[in-house]
Enzyme design. Structure first.
Site, PDB file in Angstrom:
ATOM      1  N   GLU A   1      51.743  39.925  49.860  1.00  0.00           N
ATOM      2  CA  GLU A   1      52.411  39.568  48.592  1.00  0.00           C
ATOM      3  C   GLU A   1      52.290  38.062  48.360  1.00  0.00           C
ATOM      4  O   GLU A   1      52.923  37.249  49.061  1.00  0.00           O
ATOM      5  CB  GLU A   1      53.898  39.976  48.569  1.00  0.00           C
ATOM      6  CG  GLU A   1      54.117  41.439  48.274  1.00  0.00           C
ATOM      7  CD  GLU A   1      53.481  41.885  46.971  1.00  0.00           C
ATOM      8  OE1 GLU A   1      53.672  41.241  45.921  1.00  0.00           O
ATOM      9  OE2 GLU A   1      52.752  42.892  47.010  1.00  0.00           O
ATOM     10  N   SER A   2      51.507  37.713  47.358  1.00  0.00           N
ATOM     11  CA  SER A   2      51.182  36.302  47.121  1.00  0.00           C
ATOM     12  C   SER A   2      52.411  35.396  47.017  1.00  0.00           C
ATOM     13  O   SER A   2      52.435  34.308  47.606  1.00  0.00           O
ATOM     14  CB  SER A   2      50.329  36.177  45.856  1.00  0.00           C
ATOM     15  OG  SER A   2      50.956  36.817  44.763  1.00  0.00           O
TER      16      SER A   2
ATOM     17  N   CYS B   1      40.210  37.560  42.989  1.00  0.00           N
ATOM     18  CA  CYS B   1      41.587  38.086  42.925  1.00  0.00           C
ATOM     19  C   CYS B   1      42.580  36.987  42.493  1.00  0.00           C
ATOM     20  O   CYS B   1      42.735  35.979  43.175  1.00  0.00           O
ATOM     21  CB  CYS B   1      41.947  38.635  44.304  1.00  0.00           C
ATOM     22  SG  CYS B   1      43.701  39.001  44.493  1.00  0.00           S
TER      23      CYS B   1
ATOM     24  N   LYS C   1      36.327  47.235  52.136  1.00  0.00           N
ATOM     25  CA  LYS C   1      37.414  46.545  52.833  1.00  0.00           C
ATOM     26  C   LYS C   1      37.355  46.755  54.342  1.00  0.00           C
ATOM     27  O   LYS C   1      37.091  47.870  54.800  1.00  0.00           O
ATOM     28  CB  LYS C   1      38.765  47.058  52.303  1.00  0.00           C
ATOM     29  CG  LYS C   1      39.026  46.628  50.870  1.00  0.00           C
ATOM     30  CD  LYS C   1      40.419  46.960  50.441  1.00  0.00           C
ATOM     31  CE  LYS C   1      40.458  48.266  49.708  1.00  0.00           C
ATOM     32  NZ  LYS C   1      41.727  48.546  49.058  1.00  0.00           N
TER      33      LYS C   1
ATOM     34  N   VAL D   1      44.541  42.371  49.349  1.00  0.00           N
ATOM     35  CA  VAL D   1      44.608  40.933  49.586  1.00  0.00           C
ATOM     36  C   VAL D   1      45.539  40.336  48.534  1.00  0.00           C
ATOM     37  O   VAL D   1      45.733  40.960  47.477  1.00  0.00           O
ATOM     38  CB  VAL D   1      43.199  40.279  49.476  1.00  0.00           C
ATOM     39  CG1 VAL D   1      42.347  40.642  50.652  1.00  0.00           C
ATOM     40  CG2 VAL D   1      42.512  40.609  48.156  1.00  0.00           C
TER      41      VAL D   1
HETATM   42  N1  LIG Z   1      51.384  42.114  44.322  1.00  0.00           N
HETATM   43  C1  LIG Z   1      50.249  41.754  45.131  1.00  0.00           C
HETATM   44  C2  LIG Z   1      48.995  42.178  44.375  1.00  0.00           C
HETATM   45  C3  LIG Z   1      47.743  42.077  45.233  1.00  0.00           C
HETATM   46  C4  LIG Z   1      46.554  42.776  44.587  1.00  0.00           C
HETATM   47  O1  LIG Z   1      46.681  43.468  43.564  1.00  0.00           O
HETATM   48  N2  LIG Z   1      45.374  42.612  45.203  1.00  0.00           N
HETATM   49  C5  LIG Z   1      44.188  43.289  44.741  1.00  0.00           C
HETATM   50  C6  LIG Z   1      43.061  42.318  44.396  1.00  0.00           C
HETATM   51  S1  LIG Z   1      43.475  41.245  43.068  1.00  0.00           S
HETATM   52  C7  LIG Z   1      43.599  44.143  45.852  1.00  0.00           C
HETATM   53  O2  LIG Z   1      43.603  43.780  47.008  1.00  0.00           O
HETATM   54  N3  LIG Z   1      43.053  45.297  45.478  1.00  0.00           N
HETATM   55  C8  LIG Z   1      42.353  46.145  46.389  1.00  0.00           C
HETATM   56  C9  LIG Z   1      42.783  47.546  46.263  1.00  0.00           C
HETATM   57  O3  LIG Z   1      43.861  47.803  45.706  1.00  0.00           O
HETATM   58  O4  LIG Z   1      42.039  48.395  46.725  1.00  0.00           O
HETATM   59  C10 LIG Z   1      50.288  40.253  45.427  1.00  0.00           C
HETATM   60  O5  LIG Z   1      50.950  39.507  44.677  1.00  0.00           O
HETATM   61  O6  LIG Z   1      49.730  39.813  46.435  1.00  0.00           O
END
Ligand SMILES: N[C@@H](CCC(=O)N[C@@H](CS)C(=O)NCC(=O)O)C(=O)O
Length: 199
Positions: free
Chosen positions: A62-63, A10, A37, A50
């Site tokens: 949120e990163s 990720c 998850k 995540v």
């Molecule tokens: N805007 C969020 C994006 C986080 C994101 O897109 N995470 C993805 C992995 S890269 C995730 O957890 N996806 C799992 C899902 O949506 O089921 C950030 O900046 O943290």
């Protein structure tokens, strides 16, 4: 101690891992299998994604928000500018990275062919526009490494992996990317799956 729930491929989790290693403090990373998850992820993050950072009773998602918190909690080395004007500019850049670059990644990863190709073109063109910055300075905000470099690096690392090819005029951007990739904290923060994304 801080605990980061992180995805091994990720790009958003990679941002937070980079900051944790740049700061050199004690932390724990828990790899989350995104195909399976854990139930408590949705409790910690209403978007069920995540990265998530937990420190005692604080739970953040949120990163970029996580990274600003880590930066304020452990100010050395400082990654957001100290000056309010530069800080505001940095936040604007971070916002634009999300809108103009990172928002399109989902279409490459899970979109149909047409949507993926459109996303690649948008990212390619927006990245190419950034290239002239690096003819004049070493990093995104000037000569110092900052949160903006952290935020964009995971995308630059994944260009081949996402099938994004940059034109010749983007050479200064690629040279800048190599500079980020050679940082000890950047290397330490990578997962084996990320290392395998790029030869
Ligand atoms: N805007 C969020 C994006 C986080 C994101 O897109 N995470 C993805 C992995 S890269 C995730 O957890 N996806 C799992 C899902 O949506 O089921 C950030 O900046 O943290």
């Amino acid at each position: 101690m801080m605990t980061l729930y992180s995805g091994t491929t990720c790009p958003f989790s990679q941002r937070c891992r980079i900051v944790l290693f740049e700061k050199g403090m004690d932390f724990q990373i828990i790899d989350v299998d995104l195909q399976n998850k854990p139930e408590d992820l949705a409790v910690m993050n209403p978007y069920n994604q995540v990265p998530v950072l937990v420190e005692r009773d604080l739970i953040l998602h949120e990163s970029n928000i996580i990274n600003e918190y880590i930066d304020e909690r452990f100010p050395h080395p400082q990654l957001m500018p100290a000056d309010p004007v530069m800080r505001a500019r940095a936040r604007l850049f971070l916002y634009r990275f999300e809108q103009e670059l990172f928002a399109h990644i989902a279409d490459i990863v899970k979109g149909n062919q047409k949507a993926a190709d459109k996303a690649r073109t948008i990212i390619r063109d927006n990245l190419t526009q950034l290239a002239p910055i690096f003819s004049k300075q070493k990093h995104m905000l000037g000569d110092e490494f900052s949160m903006l470099d952290v935020a964009i690096a995971p995308l630059l690392w994944r260009l081949d992996f996402y099938g994004i090819e940059l034109p010749k005029q983007a050479a200064p951007l690629l040279k800048y990317a190599e500079r980020i990739f050679s940082r000890p904290a950047y290397i330490e923060a990578m997962t084996p799956s990320e290392k395998a994304m790029r030869k």
